[in-house]
Enzyme design. Sequence first.
Site, PDB file in Angstrom:
ATOM      1  CE  LYS A  82      -3.040  -2.616   2.570  1.00 37.61           C
ATOM      2  NZ  LYS A  82      -1.933  -2.921   3.837  1.00 37.61           N
ATOM      3  CG  HIS A 112      -3.093   2.434   3.302  1.00 38.85           C
ATOM      4  ND1 HIS A 112      -1.523   2.555   4.182  1.00 38.85           N
ATOM      5  CD2 HIS A 112      -3.800   2.272   4.552  1.00 38.85           C
ATOM      6  CE1 HIS A 112      -2.141   1.039   5.399  1.00 38.85           C
ATOM      7  NE2 HIS A 112      -3.160   1.001   4.817  1.00 38.85           N
ATOM      8  CB  SER A 147      -6.817   0.537   1.500  1.00 32.15           C
ATOM      9  OG  SER A 147      -6.814   0.355   3.556  1.00 32.15           O
ATOM     10  CD  GLN A 169      -6.594  -4.600   3.657  1.00 35.61           C
ATOM     11  OE1 GLN A 169      -5.761  -3.364   4.573  1.00 35.61           O
ATOM     12  NE2 GLN A 169      -5.691  -4.629   3.400  1.00 35.61           N
ATOM     13  CB  THR A 241      -6.825 -12.533  10.895  1.00 38.20           C
ATOM     14  OG1 THR A 241      -6.918 -12.415  12.533  1.00 38.20           O
ATOM     15  CG2 THR A 241      -6.569 -13.749  10.845  1.00 38.20           C
ATOM     16  CB  THR A 242      -2.204 -10.810  11.986  1.00 38.53           C
ATOM     17  OG1 THR A 242      -0.426 -10.647  12.321  1.00 38.53           O
ATOM     18  CG2 THR A 242      -1.949  -9.460  13.411  1.00 38.53           C
ATOM     19  CB  SER A 244       3.131 -13.758  17.670  1.00 37.47           C
ATOM     20  OG  SER A 244       2.344 -13.934  18.913  1.00 37.47           O
ATOM     21  NE  ARG A 248      -5.592 -16.783  20.145  1.00 35.15           N
ATOM     22  CZ  ARG A 248      -4.841 -16.592  20.874  1.00 35.15           C
ATOM     23  NH1 ARG A 248      -3.289 -15.800  21.107  1.00 35.15           N
ATOM     24  NH2 ARG A 248      -4.345 -17.130  22.020  1.00 35.15           N
TER      25      ARG A 248
END
Length: 287
Positions: A82, A112, A147, A169, A241-242, A244, A248
């Site tokens: 972006k 963006h 976006s 987005q 989504t994200t 670590s 998950r």
Amino acid sequence: MSKTIELKNGFKIPSLGFGCGTAWYKKEYGDIDKNLVKSIKTALKVGFRHIDAAEGYKTEPEIAIAIKESGLKREELFVTEKVYKSIQDPVKSLQDSLEKLGLKYVDLYLIHAPFFKDEKDGISIKEAWKGMEKALSLGLTKSIGVSNFYVPHLQELLSTAEVKPVVNQLENHPYLQANEVLKFCKENGIQTEAYSPLISLVHKKEGPVDSVVEGIAKKRGKTSAQILLNWSLKRGNVVITTSSNEERMKEYLDCQSFELDDEEMKAIEEAGSKLHFRKYWSNNFKD
């Protein structure tokens, strides 16, 4: 593995994307965030193939390392970039980003946000879009889009666009359903992408949607996160989504293994409509 959706131009986009901004945001380039590199590699290992980046996140170096070390072929990946801070020259900005990413092209290049004007920033939405079209014609990207654009922004862009945006987005969740812009995008062949789909779990706990989502999750033997992600997918969105956490990540990918029924969708929509909340770009929107 993430399923795919065909864009208006024929290219396919994975319906779930791994976000490399927000939680991973860096104020400046410098030391490599090894945790992000590890997380991207893990996401790719468990089945994510869509990586969502932006010049504003400053995480391209981490993405470059993760892609290189993943062992995956370039054509197996879908990479989004972006532009915003460098909107005066989208071509130069993307060339710089590609160098940082270690790539010859991205799959999707987005403006963006639409919050710039000719009189203030020296460039209008229409002029910026011409730069995006040039980046496309030069082969620096396979597709172009936007976006955080709402209907007036899209109408302005479309009035002179030679190539229509294939993606928009935007922040989208039960507390920010954006029905008008989703409808406009669908009517104009623009695929919507939802970022921050889990806002109600992260930033607005104990809101009106929680008990509804928890009830559906218990009935289906799924997690609340999976219910919210599936809700967004069924609305027609690609979802970003994200995490670590490897387990998950697997949980998020599994949200594609079922489909909410119309009654469940309506229950979440009605509960969500009782509260309005925008987490990002709130100073630029009047709602």
